[in-house]
Design a protein around this motif. Structure first.
Motif, short mmCIF file in Angstrom:
data_model
loop_
_atom_site.label_atom_id
_atom_site.label_comp_id
_atom_site.label_asym_id
_atom_site.label_seq_id
_atom_site.Cartn_x
_atom_site.Cartn_y
_atom_site.Cartn_z
N GLY A 161 8.48 3.29 -25.60
CA GLY A 161 8.66 2.70 -24.28
C GLY A 161 7.35 2.63 -23.53
O GLY A 161 6.43 3.43 -23.77
N CYS A 162 7.26 1.66 -22.62
CA CYS A 162 6.06 1.46 -21.82
C CYS A 162 6.36 1.75 -20.35
O CYS A 162 7.37 1.25 -19.82
CB CYS A 162 5.56 0.03 -21.96
SG CYS A 162 5.15 -0.43 -23.66
N SER A 163 5.54 2.55 -19.71
CA SER A 163 5.68 2.88 -18.29
C SER A 163 7.04 3.53 -18.05
O SER A 163 7.34 4.55 -18.66
CB SER A 163 5.47 1.63 -17.44
OG SER A 163 5.37 1.96 -16.07
N SER A 164 7.89 2.96 -17.21
CA SER A 164 9.22 3.54 -17.00
C SER A 164 10.00 3.60 -18.31
O SER A 164 10.80 4.52 -18.53
CB SER A 164 9.99 2.75 -15.95
OG SER A 164 10.10 1.39 -16.32
N GLY A 165 9.75 2.63 -19.19
CA GLY A 165 10.36 2.66 -20.51
C GLY A 165 9.86 3.83 -21.34
O GLY A 165 10.58 4.37 -22.18
N GLY A 166 8.61 4.25 -21.09
CA GLY A 166 8.07 5.42 -21.77
C GLY A 166 8.78 6.69 -21.34
O GLY A 166 9.05 7.58 -22.15
N GLN A 167 9.06 6.78 -20.05
CA GLN A 167 9.83 7.93 -19.55
C GLN A 167 11.20 7.95 -20.20
O GLN A 167 11.68 9.00 -20.66
CB GLN A 167 9.95 7.84 -18.02
CG GLN A 167 10.81 8.92 -17.39
CD GLN A 167 12.29 8.56 -17.36
OE1 GLN A 167 12.67 7.40 -17.23
NE2 GLN A 167 13.14 9.56 -17.48
N LEU A 171 12.85 10.73 -22.72
CA LEU A 171 14.09 11.42 -22.37
C LEU A 171 15.13 11.26 -23.47
O LEU A 171 15.82 12.22 -23.83
CB LEU A 171 14.64 10.89 -21.04
CG LEU A 171 15.91 11.58 -20.52
CD1 LEU A 171 15.65 13.06 -20.27
CD2 LEU A 171 16.41 10.91 -19.25
N ILE A 172 15.22 10.07 -24.03
CA ILE A 172 16.18 9.82 -25.11
C ILE A 172 15.82 10.66 -26.33
O ILE A 172 16.68 11.27 -26.97
CB ILE A 172 16.22 8.32 -25.44
CG1 ILE A 172 16.93 7.57 -24.29
CG2 ILE A 172 16.90 8.05 -26.77
CD1 ILE A 172 16.71 6.09 -24.27
N GLY A 173 14.52 10.73 -26.66
CA GLY A 173 14.10 11.51 -27.82
C GLY A 173 14.24 13.00 -27.63
O GLY A 173 14.57 13.73 -28.58
N ILE A 198 7.35 7.45 -29.03
CA ILE A 198 6.06 6.89 -28.65
C ILE A 198 6.12 6.56 -27.16
O ILE A 198 6.89 5.69 -26.75
CB ILE A 198 5.71 5.64 -29.47
CG1 ILE A 198 5.67 5.99 -30.96
CG2 ILE A 198 4.36 5.05 -29.02
CD1 ILE A 198 5.50 4.80 -31.88
N ASN A 199 5.34 7.28 -26.40
CA ASN A 199 5.33 7.12 -24.94
C ASN A 199 4.03 6.42 -24.54
O ASN A 199 2.94 6.98 -24.71
CB ASN A 199 5.43 8.49 -24.28
CG ASN A 199 5.41 8.42 -22.76
OD1 ASN A 199 4.62 7.69 -22.17
ND2 ASN A 199 6.25 9.21 -22.12
N ILE A 200 4.16 5.21 -24.02
CA ILE A 200 2.99 4.45 -23.59
C ILE A 200 2.92 4.47 -22.07
O ILE A 200 3.66 3.76 -21.38
CB ILE A 200 3.02 3.00 -24.12
CG1 ILE A 200 3.11 3.01 -25.66
CG2 ILE A 200 1.79 2.22 -23.66
CD1 ILE A 200 3.13 1.64 -26.29
N ASP A 201 2.09 5.35 -21.54
CA ASP A 201 1.83 5.47 -20.10
C ASP A 201 3.09 5.70 -19.27
O ASP A 201 3.25 5.13 -18.18
CB ASP A 201 1.08 4.23 -19.60
CG ASP A 201 -0.22 4.62 -18.89
OD1 ASP A 201 -0.72 5.73 -19.11
OD2 ASP A 201 -0.76 3.79 -18.14
N PRO A 247 8.39 14.42 -33.52
CA PRO A 247 6.96 14.11 -33.37
C PRO A 247 6.75 13.06 -32.28
O PRO A 247 7.55 12.12 -32.15
CB PRO A 247 6.57 13.59 -34.74
CG PRO A 247 7.54 14.24 -35.67
CD PRO A 247 8.83 14.32 -34.92
N THR A 248 5.68 13.22 -31.52
CA THR A 248 5.47 12.39 -30.33
C THR A 248 4.04 11.88 -30.25
O THR A 248 3.09 12.63 -30.47
CB THR A 248 5.81 13.20 -29.06
OG1 THR A 248 7.16 13.67 -29.14
CG2 THR A 248 5.66 12.33 -27.82
N LEU A 249 3.93 10.59 -29.92
CA LEU A 249 2.63 9.97 -29.66
C LEU A 249 2.56 9.55 -28.20
O LEU A 249 3.48 8.91 -27.68
CB LEU A 249 2.45 8.73 -30.55
CG LEU A 249 1.30 7.77 -30.20
CD1 LEU A 249 -0.05 8.46 -30.39
CD2 LEU A 249 1.38 6.50 -31.03
N PHE A 250 1.47 9.92 -27.54
CA PHE A 250 1.20 9.48 -26.18
C PHE A 250 0.03 8.50 -26.22
O PHE A 250 -1.06 8.86 -26.69
CB PHE A 250 0.83 10.65 -25.28
CG PHE A 250 1.86 11.77 -25.26
CD1 PHE A 250 2.94 11.73 -24.41
CD2 PHE A 250 1.71 12.87 -26.10
CE1 PHE A 250 3.87 12.76 -24.39
CE2 PHE A 250 2.63 13.90 -26.09
CZ PHE A 250 3.72 13.84 -25.23
#
Length: 311
Positions: A161-167, A171-173, A198-201, A247-250
């Motif tokens: 997700g990107c921005s709010s989608g990243g949040q 949360l889903i993960g 994968i959290n993009i910003d 596993p998580t990517l920022f």
């Protein structure tokens, strides 16, 4: 003139029947480009490419809520029988944006051997938290049920997700297997669990020293922090991070407010030996993922991470 008036009347009725929920169009690729062009005169919008090995299926209905239909767009690699899957969530402050904004991203990742899904979910003008979370988890279940159609491997699903989608993605993960985050706690043969984030910003905590979330977050969470403190805490991925987090990517810009809570989350991931990466794109603005020269770098970080965790 009378016939035209009658035609317009029925057309308006038809349109209203089709779109019966509020739509916020303030966050678009065009608006992002126009805003950032002033500060970064050499930027350009990343354009979708055509790949012979990528198949597209758009506007697939994955969920019906009364008369409301929620859709997803699928982009998948035709040359492999089982691809790792990538569920993609757009940004827009939980109130704006749409799935088509991530088309270029999805096509590029599909060309690299992934089954990608851009998800439509209810935004705050239509339904507040946790509706969007329920929607996306239902989409994941739909994808698993129909995995063969999309050449998707149900054991290798990442959410991005990107921005709010990243949040939201985080949360889903971090709530894998948590029945409190499943709509009506209904059981399903397929779970909504994912195997990578994968959290993009996107922020990891709504109330945090680095966070300056306010009115926009409050619109989605049903009130400000003073009114809805419990909800603000519950919606923060940091508060659900534990030994079961995948596993998580920022991937971040250099703007601190857009990774509030990230370093605290990394401490927890490291404590449990969970693989994680941070990739900071230097001198980049928020919404960098839409634009050159940052688009390719974002794709490369995403592909390299997925190669490591799904190899």
């Amino acid at each position: 003139m009378k016939k035209i008036a009658i035609l317009l009347f029925f057309l308006s009725k038809f349109v209203f029947a089709q779109v019966h929920y509020p739509i916020d169009t303030t966050y678009t690729i065009k608006s992002v480009y126009k805003k950032l062009k002033k500060e970064y005169p050499n930027v350009s919008v990343a354009q979708p490419k055509k790949y012979e090995n990528v198949k597209e299926q758009k506007e697939i209905v994955y969920l019906k809520i009364n008369n409301r239909k929620l859709h997803l767009d699928a982009y998948f690699n035709k040359t492999k029988k089982q691809n790792p899957a990538l569920v993609i969530l757009h940004g827009g402050g939980w109130k704006s944006g749409n799935k088509s904004q991530m088309e270029t991203f999805a096509i590029e990742m599909a060309s690299k051997g992934y089954s990608c899904f851009n998800i439509e979910f209810r935004l705050s003008p239509e339904a507040i938290y946790p509706a969007a979370i329920f929607d996306v988890k239902k989409a994941i279940i739909y994808i698993k049920k129909n995995a063969r159609k999309f050449n998707a491997d149900t054991t290798k699903i990442a959410i991005l997700g990107c921005s709010s989608g990243g949040q939201m993605a985080s949360l889903i993960g971090t709530t894998n297997g948590n029945r409190n985050f499943e709509d009506n706690n209904k059981s399903s043969i397929n779970s909504s669990n994912v195997q990578a984030i994968i959290n993009i910003d996107g922020i990891l905590a709504f109330k945090h020293p680095e966070s300056i979330e306010g009115k926009v977050a409050g619109l989605w969470l049903g009130g400000n922090y003073e009114e809805k403190a419990t909800v603000w805490q519950q919606a923060s991925p940091l508060n659900h991070t534990d030994k079961k987090t995948p596993p998580t990517l920022f991937i971040n810009s250099s703007i601190p407010r857009f990774h509030a809570g990230r370093d605290d989350m990394i401490l927890i991931l490291d404590k449990y030996g969970i693989y994680n990466e941070v990739q900071t794109i230097q001198n980049s603005p928020h919404s960098f993922w839409f634009l050159n020269p940052w688009f390719d770098e974002t794709i490369n970080y995403t592909a390299q991470f997925l190669e490591k965790v799904f190899k």
